[in-house]
Write an enzyme that holds these catalytic residues in place. Structure first.
Site, short mmCIF file in Angstrom:
data_model
loop_
_atom_site.label_atom_id
_atom_site.label_comp_id
_atom_site.label_asym_id
_atom_site.label_seq_id
_atom_site.Cartn_x
_atom_site.Cartn_y
_atom_site.Cartn_z
N ASN A 42 20.61 14.66 -2.29
CA ASN A 42 19.41 15.50 -2.32
C ASN A 42 19.77 16.90 -2.81
O ASN A 42 20.86 17.41 -2.53
CB ASN A 42 18.68 15.52 -0.97
CG ASN A 42 19.52 15.96 0.20
OD1 ASN A 42 20.73 15.75 0.24
ND2 ASN A 42 18.89 16.57 1.19
N GLU A 55 17.74 9.41 -3.32
CA GLU A 55 17.46 8.10 -3.92
C GLU A 55 16.94 8.26 -5.34
O GLU A 55 17.33 7.53 -6.25
CB GLU A 55 16.41 7.34 -3.10
CG GLU A 55 16.84 7.04 -1.68
CD GLU A 55 16.47 8.14 -0.69
OE1 GLU A 55 16.53 9.33 -1.06
OE2 GLU A 55 16.12 7.79 0.44
N CYS A 90 12.06 7.79 1.93
CA CYS A 90 10.68 8.29 2.04
C CYS A 90 9.76 7.44 1.17
O CYS A 90 10.21 6.65 0.33
CB CYS A 90 10.61 9.77 1.65
SG CYS A 90 10.63 10.07 -0.12
N1 THU Z 1 15.50 13.34 1.75
C1 THU Z 1 16.14 12.47 0.92
O1 THU Z 1 17.01 12.87 0.13
N2 THU Z 1 15.77 11.16 0.97
C2 THU Z 1 14.82 10.65 1.80
O2 THU Z 1 14.46 9.49 1.68
C3 THU Z 1 14.27 11.49 2.86
C4 THU Z 1 14.46 12.96 2.68
C5 THU Z 1 15.87 14.75 1.69
C6 THU Z 1 14.81 15.64 1.12
C7 THU Z 1 15.16 16.96 1.75
O3 THU Z 1 16.15 17.60 0.95
C8 THU Z 1 15.78 16.60 3.09
O4 THU Z 1 16.13 15.23 2.99
C9 THU Z 1 14.86 16.80 4.28
O5 THU Z 1 13.65 16.15 4.08
#
Ligand code: THU
Length: 131
Positions: A42, A55, A90
């Site tokens: 992320n 993802e 998500c």
């Molecule tokens: N995040 C992801 O990278 N993948 C997910 O499926 C859920 C959330 C990240 C986005 C953000 O940088 C942090 O997690 C908190 O939401």
């Protein structure tokens, strides 16, 4: 492919996460139909809404390296966070993974790995074949 290899690749990616706002690090490693592994982490932004999930970053890396159709098919994806387990994708990421045929999601649960058939995570999905 041993699922622990994919989980380990996701862990390595999570160590490169840029998450200074949420402090929630995520790594993803996907396996293509051709046996290639692509990873993503992320990447957050001071303008919060521009943040990108691990993802989708992995899917974009896959596409940037794809030479043929099988290089664009996702067999499975491992998702981990050193800050929470299990770390499930998500809704937006589920839809993007669906676009490229993802069949299975691997997450850490307890001391083991849990495998979710993708259809369980996004049933009755809208996909490219609908158009
Ligand atoms: N995040 C992801 O990278 N993948 C997910 O499926 C859920 C959330 C990240 C986005 C953000 O940088 C942090 O997690 C908190 O939401």
């Amino acid at each position: 492919m041993d699922s622990t290899i994919l989980i380990e690749a996701a862990h390595a990616a999570s160590a490169r996460s840029y998450a200074p706002y949420s402090n929630f690090r995520v790594g993803a490693a996907l396996l293509t139909a051709n046996g290639e592994i692509h990873t993503g982490c992320n990447v957050e932004n001071a303008s919060y809404g521009l943040s990108m999930c691990a993802e989708r970053a992995a899917v974009f890396a896959m596409l940037a390296n794809a030479l043929d159709e099988d290089d664009r098919k996702v067999s499975s994806v491992a998702i981990v966070s050193p800050d929470a387990a299990p770390c499930l994708p998500c809704g937006a990421c589920r839809q993007v993974l669906r676009e490229f045929g993802c069949e299975e999601v691997l997450v850490e649960e307890g001391s083991g790995i849990r495998r979710y058939p993708f259809k369980e995570l996004l049933p009755h999905a809208f996909g490219p074949e609908a158009l």
